[in-house]
Design an enzyme around this catalytic site. Sequence first.
Site, PDB file in Angstrom:
ATOM      1  N   HIS A 168      -1.687 -11.752 -13.455  1.00  0.00           N
ATOM      2  CA  HIS A 168      -1.818 -10.337 -13.833  1.00  0.00           C
ATOM      3  C   HIS A 168      -1.601 -10.235 -15.338  1.00  0.00           C
ATOM      4  O   HIS A 168      -0.749 -10.950 -15.882  1.00  0.00           O
ATOM      5  CB  HIS A 168      -0.732  -9.488 -13.161  1.00  0.00           C
ATOM      6  CG  HIS A 168      -1.063  -9.003 -11.777  1.00  0.00           C
ATOM      7  ND1 HIS A 168      -0.112  -8.889 -10.797  1.00  0.00           N
ATOM      8  CD2 HIS A 168      -2.230  -8.574 -11.222  1.00  0.00           C
ATOM      9  CE1 HIS A 168      -0.675  -8.416  -9.682  1.00  0.00           C
ATOM     10  NE2 HIS A 168      -1.963  -8.224  -9.909  1.00  0.00           N
ATOM     11  N   ALA A 258       8.405 -13.967  -6.029  1.00  0.00           N
ATOM     12  CA  ALA A 258       7.155 -13.353  -5.556  1.00  0.00           C
ATOM     13  C   ALA A 258       6.162 -13.221  -6.700  1.00  0.00           C
ATOM     14  O   ALA A 258       5.062 -12.709  -6.530  1.00  0.00           O
ATOM     15  CB  ALA A 258       7.431 -11.982  -4.963  1.00  0.00           C
ATOM     16  N   CYS A 264       6.692  -5.383 -13.515  1.00  0.00           N
ATOM     17  CA  CYS A 264       5.981  -5.275 -12.232  1.00  0.00           C
ATOM     18  C   CYS A 264       6.663  -4.302 -11.291  1.00  0.00           C
ATOM     19  O   CYS A 264       6.030  -3.716 -10.422  1.00  0.00           O
ATOM     20  CB  CYS A 264       5.946  -6.617 -11.504  1.00  0.00           C
ATOM     21  SG  CYS A 264       5.183  -7.923 -12.409  1.00  0.00           S
ATOM     22  N   SER A 635     -30.397 -48.678 -27.704  1.00  0.00           N
ATOM     23  CA  SER A 635     -30.250 -48.169 -29.050  1.00  0.00           C
ATOM     24  C   SER A 635     -29.836 -46.722 -28.944  1.00  0.00           C
ATOM     25  O   SER A 635     -30.637 -45.862 -28.622  1.00  0.00           O
ATOM     26  CB  SER A 635     -31.557 -48.275 -29.822  1.00  0.00           C
ATOM     27  OG  SER A 635     -31.419 -47.547 -31.016  1.00  0.00           O
ATOM     28  N   MET A 636     -28.573 -46.489 -29.186  1.00  0.00           N
ATOM     29  CA  MET A 636     -28.057 -45.150 -28.953  1.00  0.00           C
ATOM     30  C   MET A 636     -28.679 -44.119 -29.881  1.00  0.00           C
ATOM     31  O   MET A 636     -29.223 -43.120 -29.439  1.00  0.00           O
ATOM     32  CB  MET A 636     -26.543 -45.147 -29.119  1.00  0.00           C
ATOM     33  CG  MET A 636     -25.968 -43.766 -28.960  1.00  0.00           C
ATOM     34  SD  MET A 636     -24.242 -43.798 -28.590  1.00  0.00           S
ATOM     35  CE  MET A 636     -23.586 -44.197 -30.173  1.00  0.00           C
ATOM     36  N   HIS A 638     -31.356 -44.146 -31.939  1.00  0.00           N
ATOM     37  CA  HIS A 638     -32.796 -43.923 -31.866  1.00  0.00           C
ATOM     38  C   HIS A 638     -33.176 -43.259 -30.551  1.00  0.00           C
ATOM     39  O   HIS A 638     -34.049 -42.399 -30.515  1.00  0.00           O
ATOM     40  CB  HIS A 638     -33.544 -45.242 -32.051  1.00  0.00           C
ATOM     41  CG  HIS A 638     -33.192 -45.917 -33.344  1.00  0.00           C
ATOM     42  ND1 HIS A 638     -32.407 -47.037 -33.398  1.00  0.00           N
ATOM     43  CD2 HIS A 638     -33.474 -45.587 -34.621  1.00  0.00           C
ATOM     44  CE1 HIS A 638     -32.226 -47.380 -34.662  1.00  0.00           C
ATOM     45  NE2 HIS A 638     -32.864 -46.511 -35.426  1.00  0.00           N
ATOM     46  N   ASP A 679     -27.618 -55.056 -18.453  1.00  0.00           N
ATOM     47  CA  ASP A 679     -27.981 -55.868 -19.608  1.00  0.00           C
ATOM     48  C   ASP A 679     -29.477 -55.722 -19.847  1.00  0.00           C
ATOM     49  O   ASP A 679     -30.288 -55.918 -18.936  1.00  0.00           O
ATOM     50  CB  ASP A 679     -27.631 -57.326 -19.293  1.00  0.00           C
ATOM     51  CG  ASP A 679     -28.039 -58.256 -20.404  1.00  0.00           C
ATOM     52  OD1 ASP A 679     -27.190 -58.505 -21.281  1.00  0.00           O
ATOM     53  OD2 ASP A 679     -29.201 -58.722 -20.394  1.00  0.00           O
ATOM     54  N   VAL A 680     -29.842 -55.403 -21.065  1.00  0.00           N
ATOM     55  CA  VAL A 680     -31.241 -55.076 -21.324  1.00  0.00           C
ATOM     56  C   VAL A 680     -32.145 -56.310 -21.229  1.00  0.00           C
ATOM     57  O   VAL A 680     -33.292 -56.224 -20.795  1.00  0.00           O
ATOM     58  CB  VAL A 680     -31.388 -54.323 -22.667  1.00  0.00           C
ATOM     59  CG1 VAL A 680     -31.102 -55.235 -23.835  1.00  0.00           C
ATOM     60  CG2 VAL A 680     -32.749 -53.679 -22.787  1.00  0.00           C
TER      61      VAL A 680
HETATM   62  N1  ARG Z   1       3.541 -10.792  -5.053  1.00  0.00           N
HETATM   63  C1  ARG Z   1       2.902  -9.807  -5.836  1.00  0.00           C
HETATM   64  C2  ARG Z   1       1.419 -10.148  -5.980  1.00  0.00           C
HETATM   65  O1  ARG Z   1       1.111 -11.309  -6.046  1.00  0.00           O
HETATM   66  C3  ARG Z   1       3.522  -9.716  -7.186  1.00  0.00           C
HETATM   67  C4  ARG Z   1       2.947  -8.634  -8.023  1.00  0.00           C
HETATM   68  C5  ARG Z   1       3.532  -8.578  -9.389  1.00  0.00           C
HETATM   69  N2  ARG Z   1       3.071  -7.428 -10.062  1.00  0.00           N
HETATM   70  C6  ARG Z   1       2.619  -7.429 -11.298  1.00  0.00           C
HETATM   71  N3  ARG Z   1       2.275  -6.300 -11.821  1.00  0.00           N
HETATM   72  N4  ARG Z   1       2.439  -8.518 -11.984  1.00  0.00           N
HETATM   73  O2  ARG Z   1       0.604  -9.290  -5.977  1.00  0.00           O
END
Ligand code: ARG
Length: 704
Positions: A168, A258, A264, A635-636, A638, A679-680
């Site tokens: 995010h 989380a 958040c 011949s790289m 050329h 090998d060439v």
């Molecule tokens: N577990 C939540 C998710 O993955 C966490 C959200 C966190 N919120 C944020 N604004 N970054 O959605």
Amino acid sequence: MNSQIRFLMCAPEHYDVDYVINPWMEGNIHKSSQDRAKEQWQNLYQILKSNAIVDLVKPEKGWPDMVFTANAGLVLGDNVVLSRFLHKERQGEEPYFKKWFEEKGYSVYELPKDLPFEGAGDALLDREGRWLWAGYGFRSELDSHPYLAKWLDIEVLSLRLIDERFYHLDTCFCPLANGYLLYYPGAFDSYSNRLIEMRVAPEKRIAIAEADAVNFACNTVNIDHIVVMNKASEILKARLGEAGFLVLETPLTEFLKAGGAAKCLTLRVTEPVQEDLHANIYVESRIIRLEGHLLDSGLINRALDLIIDKGGSFQVLNFDLGEQRQSTSSAEVRISAPHHDVMEEILSLLIDLGAVNLPEDERDAKLEPVILHGVAPDDFYVSTIYPTEVRINGEWIKVQNQRMDGAIAISQTSDGLLARCKVLRDLEVGERVVVDTQGIRTIRKPESREKRNTEEFSFMSAGVSSERRVELIVEQVAWELRKIRDAGGRVVVTAGPVVIHTGGGEHLSRLIREGYVQALLGGNAIAVHDMEQSMLGTSLGVDMKRGVSVRGGHRHHLKVINTVRRYGSIAKAVEAGVVKSGVMYECVKNNIPFSLAGSIRDDGPLPDTQMDLIKAQAEYAELIRGAEMILMFSSMLHSIGVGNMTPAGVKMVCVDINPAVVTKLSDRGSIESTGVVTDVGLFLSLLIQQLDKLTSPYRVKATK
Ligand code: ARG
């Protein structure tokens, strides 16, 4: 206490890590302590309450992430754009947040279904309200940004997130009071970083290190001069202090499990509108069509990956899967890009893959005049090896002299308009050059299904072959060589001195003598060592029969050069009987034109070596013209030079012991080129044996 600022929070009644939708949640299912989470949340709540007003929304059972109210929506003035969660695990929160906003009297805007946008988690207002920073890449779709601009009447700057941990925008980016910006540059692609640097002056940018970023230091609540966050290093606290901010740390470790922290857990629901500023959006979209064996050739994957890699986004509108084994499929894809420049880059790469704009979207090519000899206008379209057409005055004109890395120059002739690929140095004042990507299409042969599947027969299908398949390729090359020779066609060989060192000289000589080669391209070295072998029996001083260095052998090649210089040219040395056999001898005797391009390391050089490289390029181009097949032997430089000058449709076989050279050539992506890592000398001897078998099936002549 600032009573102008209000936040929305949601108590962690039902909070838990119940599922995994971001990397922080991995390994943390049911690992967060309820009690500690409640205590940490309370501490944050108290800090915010003593500095601003905090509203609460009722937590709902079964929606453990509802504590993260930043994801409820995005508020500006009386308007709110409601979130559309990407993951079904959070979609059930939407109606509860919607109800809260409606009850508070906000006008609620809802995005189309299937257009994810995760609210203030992915959209952050500049604290002066000048514009909106909007993130995309993981949770929110780029195509949601134009809606934000329209509904909230604000300029939207799109930023692409590229590090999963910072999924995010608010996990790695935080606009602060007085125009400051706290952010972690590593979370963004280079284009976005440039955009940030253009908008925020260096002294206002507080770029943090990864160690602070993973403590969610950017996930900060800013109230005037206060910044509230989980944790900050001493360095960061000092830096923020210098900028006039007071850091309040409050541990939020249970929420980090989380993937969230201070910011958040809050949503700022009072965001004043700047009346004099209005909508502006840079996101562009276009619709293209792709055709071919999209699935089994991998074309569709390549196209879609490319769009994402370059910072765009897509929606497949139609996919028409060919039903029969031989039928092709087609797809219509809507592409979005955060900015015109990004769109142009994506489109030019898609054009290389054969994509065309839909007829509704067809426009003439954009032309700009050449003002300075040898210099193209900025943004000129860079040509590829594929047959190309440009649309001028509503008509598609075929581009002549197709080659890679040129510009398309348009000039007026008595027969009408002429479109030609030209190298930069040849552009003339008065010509016009195609710029950008509109009104251009390339025509690609569909890659056939069989060639992909039966690996054994993938000569003519781009790819690199290893030893195992050398004999099969030899069979096919021999077959083609004979066919082309008998039909009076044209085969060109580029060769390096390794051909001689590995004992391939006698075989190449035979190919020339027997009419399989119509032109030879090389440098000083192949000619020198070939004649060294003929005159002194060594190649770079190594005895070719016994395989050992001969005394004083390292001087041999200089003696040869000196002798040829005395005669004035290779042809004269042959006529004088000084050179009696070998590759150069056969070229002279059989009137096969050759061009030797010089380089900085050339000794001598031979009188025939063209040290003016612009002239050498022109000679090469002239000899390649009309070739049906080009054999590239060790011949790289050329070979790559030749590859760039050669349009698609010419069969190319590149033989080199170094896989890098072979890969480089087959990266042209032309379906007619193939690479052989071997090998060439060995390759040439097998080729001669095979040609012998083809011409006189009952008597395999011993090579002399
Ligand atoms: N577990 C939540 C998710 O993955 C966490 C959200 C966190 N919120 C944020 N604004 N970054 O959605």
